[in-house]
Structures are given as C-alpha cells and as structure tokens.
Design an enzyme around this catalytic site. Structure first.
Site, PDB file in Angstrom:
ATOM      1  N   ASN A  19       0.858  -1.190   0.000  1.00  0.00           N
ATOM      2  CA  ASN A  19       0.000   0.000   0.000  1.00  0.00           C
ATOM      3  C   ASN A  19       0.898   1.247   0.000  1.00  0.00           C
ATOM      4  OD1 ASN A  19      -1.389   2.265   1.146  1.00  0.00           O
ATOM      5  ND2 ASN A  19      -3.030   0.894   1.793  1.00  0.00           N
TER       6      ASN A  19
ATOM      7  N   HIS B 247      -5.513   3.574  -1.646  1.00  0.00           N
ATOM      8  CA  HIS B 247      -6.809   3.834  -1.021  1.00  0.00           C
ATOM      9  C   HIS B 247      -7.139   5.320  -1.226  1.00  0.00           C
ATOM     10  CE1 HIS B 247      -9.485   2.818   2.691  1.00  0.00           C
ATOM     11  NE2 HIS B 247     -10.004   3.839   2.046  1.00  0.00           N
TER      12      HIS B 247
ATOM     13  N   ARG C  76      -9.104   8.700  -1.277  1.00  0.00           N
ATOM     14  CA  ARG C  76     -10.213   9.243  -0.475  1.00  0.00           C
ATOM     15  C   ARG C  76     -10.644  10.573  -1.085  1.00  0.00           C
ATOM     16  NH1 ARG C  76     -10.655   7.614   5.031  1.00  0.00           N
ATOM     17  NH2 ARG C  76      -9.372   5.789   5.471  1.00  0.00           N
TER      18      ARG C  76
ATOM     19  N   HIS D 265      -3.931  11.546   0.688  1.00  0.00           N
ATOM     20  CA  HIS D 265      -2.699  10.889   0.229  1.00  0.00           C
ATOM     21  C   HIS D 265      -2.807  10.573  -1.270  1.00  0.00           C
ATOM     22  CE1 HIS D 265      -5.225   7.641   1.673  1.00  0.00           C
ATOM     23  NE2 HIS D 265      -4.886   7.831   2.931  1.00  0.00           N
TER      24      HIS D 265
ATOM     25  N   GLU E 209      -8.740   0.340  -3.004  1.00  0.00           N
ATOM     26  CA  GLU E 209      -9.655   0.234  -1.865  1.00  0.00           C
ATOM     27  C   GLU E 209     -10.413   1.543  -1.695  1.00  0.00           C
ATOM     28  OE1 GLU E 209      -6.489  -1.878   1.158  1.00  0.00           O
ATOM     29  OE2 GLU E 209      -6.954   0.227   1.425  1.00  0.00           O
TER      30      GLU E 209
ATOM     31  N   THR F 192      -8.275   6.572   9.591  1.00  0.00           N
ATOM     32  CA  THR F 192      -7.975   5.408   8.744  1.00  0.00           C
ATOM     33  C   THR F 192      -9.135   4.438   8.885  1.00  0.00           C
ATOM     34  OG1 THR F 192      -6.342   3.661   8.331  1.00  0.00           O
ATOM     35  CG2 THR F 192      -6.675   4.284  10.622  1.00  0.00           C
TER      36      THR F 192
ATOM     37  N   HIS G 180      -4.315  -4.253   7.737  1.00  0.00           N
ATOM     38  CA  HIS G 180      -4.320  -3.121   8.689  1.00  0.00           C
ATOM     39  C   HIS G 180      -3.409  -3.420   9.865  1.00  0.00           C
ATOM     40  CE1 HIS G 180      -5.509   0.826   9.893  1.00  0.00           C
ATOM     41  NE2 HIS G 180      -6.221   0.896   8.790  1.00  0.00           N
ATOM     42  N   ASP G 181      -2.401  -2.578   9.991  1.00  0.00           N
ATOM     43  CA  ASP G 181      -1.454  -2.652  11.117  1.00  0.00           C
ATOM     44  C   ASP G 181      -0.655  -3.945  11.161  1.00  0.00           C
ATOM     45  OD1 ASP G 181      -2.154  -0.068  12.244  1.00  0.00           O
ATOM     46  OD2 ASP G 181      -4.052  -0.995  12.796  1.00  0.00           O
TER      47      ASP G 181
ATOM     48  N   GLY H 108       0.903  -1.140   4.452  1.00  0.00           N
ATOM     49  CA  GLY H 108       1.408   0.177   4.075  1.00  0.00           C
ATOM     50  C   GLY H 108       2.163   0.887   5.181  1.00  0.00           C
ATOM     51  N   HIS H 109       1.495   1.096   6.308  1.00  0.00           N
ATOM     52  CA  HIS H 109       2.053   1.967   7.353  1.00  0.00           C
ATOM     53  C   HIS H 109       3.376   1.415   7.894  1.00  0.00           C
ATOM     54  CE1 HIS H 109       1.797   5.000  10.518  1.00  0.00           C
ATOM     55  NE2 HIS H 109       2.136   4.051  11.371  1.00  0.00           N
TER      56      HIS H 109
HETATM   57  N1  PXP Z   1      -6.672  -2.400   4.253  1.00  0.00           N
HETATM   58  C1  PXP Z   1      -7.428  -1.283   4.294  1.00  0.00           C
HETATM   59  C2  PXP Z   1      -8.854  -1.389   3.910  1.00  0.00           C
HETATM   60  C3  PXP Z   1      -6.867  -0.048   4.648  1.00  0.00           C
HETATM   61  O1  PXP Z   1      -7.630   1.055   4.692  1.00  0.00           O
HETATM   62  C4  PXP Z   1      -5.501   0.019   4.957  1.00  0.00           C
HETATM   63  C5  PXP Z   1      -4.890   1.339   5.288  1.00  0.00           C
HETATM   64  O2  PXP Z   1      -4.986   2.185   4.178  1.00  0.00           O
HETATM   65  C6  PXP Z   1      -4.745  -1.170   4.906  1.00  0.00           C
HETATM   66  C7  PXP Z   1      -5.367  -2.359   4.566  1.00  0.00           C
HETATM   67  C8  PXP Z   1      -3.293  -1.183   5.212  1.00  0.00           C
HETATM   68  O3  PXP Z   1      -3.098  -0.858   6.558  1.00  0.00           O
HETATM   69  P1  PXP Z   1      -1.659  -0.405   7.062  1.00  0.00           P
HETATM   70  O4  PXP Z   1      -1.329   0.877   6.380  1.00  0.00           O
HETATM   71  O5  PXP Z   1      -1.825  -0.270   8.540  1.00  0.00           O
HETATM   72  O6  PXP Z   1      -0.697  -1.509   6.684  1.00  0.00           O
END
Ligand code: PXP
Length: 252
Positions: free
Chosen positions: A7, A43, A45, A50, A78, A115, A206-207, A228-229
């Site tokens: 991401n 993603h 928005r 971003h 996404e 987020t 996510h995370d 991503g993060h």
């Molecule tokens: N999946 C979705 C739906 C998200 O919104 C995000 C964050 O943009 C991620 C996955 C990835 O999460 P992270 O940036 O914490 O790895």
C-alpha cells in the site's frame, strides 16, 4: 503463498506535504515490483489526503505494463463505494470504472476517520452494496469486502456476492503481546475458515508488521495481505528493497 500487496498511501502523503510530485509514487511502485511485491494497493479518499485520482490512473497504467513480464501482478484499489465526486475527485466508483483495477476492495470508511477502523455491517448496507458489486463484476473486477471477523457478517458477504473478504486486522495487531491475542487470532481463523468454506477468498490488512505478520499468515488459504504503514516505517529503517524482501520472506 500469500501475496504481498504494498500500500503506497504513505509515499503519497510525503509527496503531498510539499508542492510538486516528489517523491514519485509510481517510481516507488516500480521499485516494489522489481523487488518481488505481488501487487500494489492504494486507497484514494475524497479529501485526497494521500493518493490522488491521477496516482490511481498512473499506477493502473504502470501495473498493466509491468504485467507483461509478471502475469500475476495485481492492482488493488480500496475505498468507500459511496464516496461521491468532490472537486476533481470523480467519486470512487467512477475512478475504478475508469482505471479497472484487478481487485476492488470496498471499505466502509467515513471522511472523518483517520484510517479504516471497522468492517461492513451488511445487515444495514448489504442491499445497497449488491448492485455495486454486480456493476464491478460486469467490469471484470474481483470484489473484496473489508470485514470484521464476525461469522454472521461473513455469511452475508457471500450473500451479497463478494468474491473475497479482507479481514480487518487492526484489533489483532493492537492485541499483540497481550493476553487477548490468542482469542482474537482464533476469531480471525474461524472467520477465514468460514469464508473459504463458502467459496470466498480471504485477504487481510491493517497494522500488520514484521512482528505480527508471521502468526497471522499461518491462517490457511490466506490469499493476500496489504501492508502500508509499517512497511513505510521499515523502508525508512532499512530501505524499501530490503523491506519488501523481509515481508516476502515472512510470507514464503
Ligand atoms: N486495508 C485497508 C482497507 C486499509 O484502509 C488500509 C490502510 O490504508 C490497509 C489495509 C493497510 O493498513 P496499514 O497501512 O496499517 O498496513
């Protein structure tokens, strides 16, 4: 093997903190692809905090041409399917209709959310989503729904026509190192098994990070993680090529 989709939101966030187009998001996408990433995720928005619409267009082109040598490479976009047009943001559905990603991951995120922080409640939004999923299917996209590990909701995801679910792993990641972890992991495992038994594929995101990913990736038939993060932070620490390789090695 579980696919790694990188991401790139956070690269765009750095770019947006100045005028101009540096760093170039497509350059970093190419670097991830060269290092063996299986996909690129963005993603967009409506507030364009971003990823901007032109990033989606450019990355769609880049992935399309890179796929000539890498047939399994995927582009995943996404976002909230109900996000309307604002200024030069054309609306989520219009943007994916124009750019035709391989996978469209629908997420119930609001403009006021920092987020994504929860999955769909399909009891309230299932009927609205059905025609959207059908529309995306007609355009040839795979549709994944961002979901909490709630078994009743997973059954509804099948009923509304999702091809895959993406399990929201934020709470799993937050529980890392606590005595809540095992119970949360078991919930995600049960949700993944149910989705698979219903004929849906399972993604997660996510995370996720270099510490918590290996355990999560023991879930059978986990098709894709998008990260991503933490990946961006790891890239600052060790360089992006090595970060891709470390995540790939964990998934191998
Ligand atoms: N999946 C979705 C739906 C998200 O919104 C995000 C964050 O943009 C991620 C996955 C990835 O999460 P992270 O940036 O914490 O790895």
């Amino acid at each position: 093997m579980t696919a790694l989709s990188i991401n790139l939101n956070k690269v765009a966030l750095i770019r947006n903190s100045r005028e101009g187009s540096y760093p170039d998001v497509t350059e970093f996408a190419q670097l991830c692809i060269d290092q063996g990433a299986d996909g690129i995720t963005v993603h967009p928005r409506p507030d364009q905090r971003h990823i901007r619409p032109d990033d989606v267009r450019n990355l769609a082109e880049l992935v399309k041409s890179a796929r000539e040598g890498l047939p399994k490479l995927e582009f995943n976009v996404e976002g909230n399917p109900f996000a309307p047009a604002i200024g030069n943001y054309p609306g989520f559905l219009e943007l994916v209709t124009e750019t035709l990603p391989d996978q469209c991951t629908l997420v119930p995120d609001g403009d006021d959310q920092l987020t994504s922080d929860h999955g769909f409640d399909l009891i309230s939004s299932g009927e609205q989503l059905k025609p959207i999923i059908q529309r995306l299917h007609k355009l040839g996209m795979r549709v994944s729904l961002f979901m909490d590990p709630d078994l009743e909701q997973i059954e509804l995801a099948k009923a509304v026509g999702a091809d895959r679910i993406e399990l929201y792993t934020g709470p799993y990641a937050a529980a890392w190192g606590s005595d809540q972890l095992e119970a949360l992991f078991q919930q995600h495992l049960a949700a993944a098994k149910l989705a698979t038994s219903l004929g849906m594929g399972v993604n997660a995101g996510h995370d996720l990070n270099l510490e918590n990913l290996a355990k999560f990736a023991t879930i059978p038939d986990l098709l894709e993680v998008s990260i991503g993060h933490a990946f961006t932070v790891d890239s600052l620490l060790m360089g992006m090529p090595q970060a891709v390789q470390r995540y790939k090695a964990l998934l191998a």
